[in-house]
Design an enzyme around this catalytic site. Structure first.
Site, PDB file in Angstrom:
ATOM      1  N   ASP A   1      -8.823  -6.709  -4.493  1.00 12.69           N
ATOM      2  CA  ASP A   1      -8.478  -5.454  -3.823  1.00 12.69           C
ATOM      3  C   ASP A   1      -9.543  -4.404  -4.132  1.00 12.69           C
ATOM      4  OD1 ASP A   1      -7.351  -3.212  -2.718  1.00 12.69           O
ATOM      5  OD2 ASP A   1      -5.450  -3.356  -3.788  1.00 12.69           O
TER       6      ASP A   1
ATOM      7  N   HIS B   1      -6.840  -6.210   0.026  1.00 11.56           N
ATOM      8  CA  HIS B   1      -5.840  -5.148  -0.091  1.00 11.56           C
ATOM      9  C   HIS B   1      -4.550  -5.486   0.646  1.00 11.56           C
ATOM     10  CE1 HIS B   1      -4.251  -1.189  -0.777  1.00 11.56           C
ATOM     11  NE2 HIS B   1      -4.136  -0.956   0.521  1.00 11.56           N
TER      12      HIS B   1
ATOM     13  N   SER C   1       0.839  -1.195   0.000  1.00  7.26           N
ATOM     14  CA  SER C   1       0.000   0.000   0.000  1.00  7.26           C
ATOM     15  C   SER C   1       0.882   1.256   0.000  1.00  7.26           C
ATOM     16  CB  SER C   1      -0.961  -0.045   1.191  1.00  7.26           C
ATOM     17  OG  SER C   1      -1.976   0.918   1.053  1.00  7.26           O
TER      18      SER C   1
END
Length: 347
Positions: free
Chosen positions: A296, A324, A174
């Protein structure tokens, strides 16, 4: 581990020699044979280190509890005349002959994010470090430094120079992918390869949030650690987990927010403008593994394809059932990909 996506330099030094550094001289460090015993001290009858908030006792996830017990703080010297930052991490038990894997985490999270994947990487024979990015996690920030991207980069470099001192496979999920790219471009000699997981790298910083009056900034940051917002973030980040697990993982993800300096550190980051690495992506020289999850719901698949195309030396792999944060909900797949890429670029 809240999956918000925000996107910002100290000059690049020459590679250091593998000798005792100012940090190791002034603060104490790892010396002699590079064997790393589990040095975490018990802050309770359950063996947790004393610097963790007492709420760690309420966490039920056995993987989180096990990794929390291995956490410790190492001294990192930020500048020649500055005091050390006792920096939280999970360090390997034994050094291997291969270059180590260094695990970062996402926005406003901690190294506990790697609770499920870390033991699998060790089982695969990798020397793995899980490091808390400056301003997040469980480092001692009683004397709060700036927590902007430049300071985060410098802190990671000083940690690397003091304890790792070899080219590493740097892993960023991320927003941690932005941290990894920013570092790899600034200190290319310190990074052998990159692994970017559901990368948030196309945000243009914190934008208008950087201009908020401080009263509003602190109010917004207080909302970030609220249980309702964290619960909602977990429903976006993970797929098909029970309500009980959602609550427990929410407690894991917000544990670091209970430290007294968390608000100040987070406002410092938000006010700095955050990460903007769009122009740096094409400057990456290292081989890269781009991992994306089919399910995701935060990072668009088109962004991952764009990243794969813009990185000069990258391969891309898809995790069919991951959310995610696949290193939490699909650790076997992530560990297999990282281990294969680290050993021989095959995954």
């Amino acid at each position: 581990m809240i999956p918000l996506v925000f996107g910002s330099s100290l000059p690049s030094p020459t590679p250091p020699e593998a000798v005792e550094t100012p940090a190791t001289k002034k603060c104490g460090s790892l010396t002699g044979p590079r064997i790393f015993p589990n040095g975490s001290r018990s802050g309770s009858g359950n063996g947790f280190p004393p610097f963790l908030p007492k709420e760690v006792e309420k966490i039920k996830d056995p993987h989180a509890r096990n990794l929390a017990r291995r956490m410790e703080r190492l001294p990192v010297q930020m500048g020649l005349y500055e005091s050390c930052i006792m920096s939280s991490c999970v360090k390997p038990l034994v050094q291997t002959k291969n270059n180590p894997v260094v695990l970062l985490h996402c926005f406003d999270s901690s190294c506990l994010e790697w609770r499920c994947t870390y033991p699998l990487l060790e089982e695969a024979g990798l020397e793995a470090w899980a490091i808390d990015v400056l301003g997040w996690g469980f480092s001692d920030l009683d004397r709060l430094p700036p927590c902007n991207p430049e300071s985060k980069r410098h802190h990671l470099y000083q940690f690397w120079k003091s304890y790792i001192r070899r080219p590493m496979i740097l892993v960023g999920p991320s927003l941690g992918a932005s941290v990894a790219i920013d570092f790899a471009v600034s200190y290319p000699f310190a990074v052998e390869k990159l692994v970017l997981i559901n990368a948030s790298v196309y945000a243009e910083g914190t934008k208008g949030l950087a201009e908020l009056p401080r009263v509003l900034a602190y109010a917004g940051v207080s909302l970030l650690r609220s249980i309702p917002l964290r619960l909602y973030a977990n429903t976006l980040a993970f797929n098909d987990i029970s309500l009980a697990t959602t609550f427990d993982w929410t407690n894991v993800g917000r544990l670091h927010c209970l430290l007294p300096w968390w608000k100040d550190a987070t406002v410092s980051f938000m006010s700095s403008g955050g990460y903007n690495v769009i122009a740096k992506i094409k400057q990456v020289k290292q081989k890269a593994l781009v991992i994306c999850s089919e399910k995701d719901r935060i990072i668009d698949y088109k962004q991952t394809l764009r990243l794969r195309c813009e990185l000069p030396s990258a391969i891309m792999r898809l995790i069919p059932d991951g959310g995610h944060l696949p290193h939490v909900d699909n650790p076997t797949s992530v560990a297999k990909l990282i281990a294969g890429f680290a050993h021989n670029d095959r995954c």
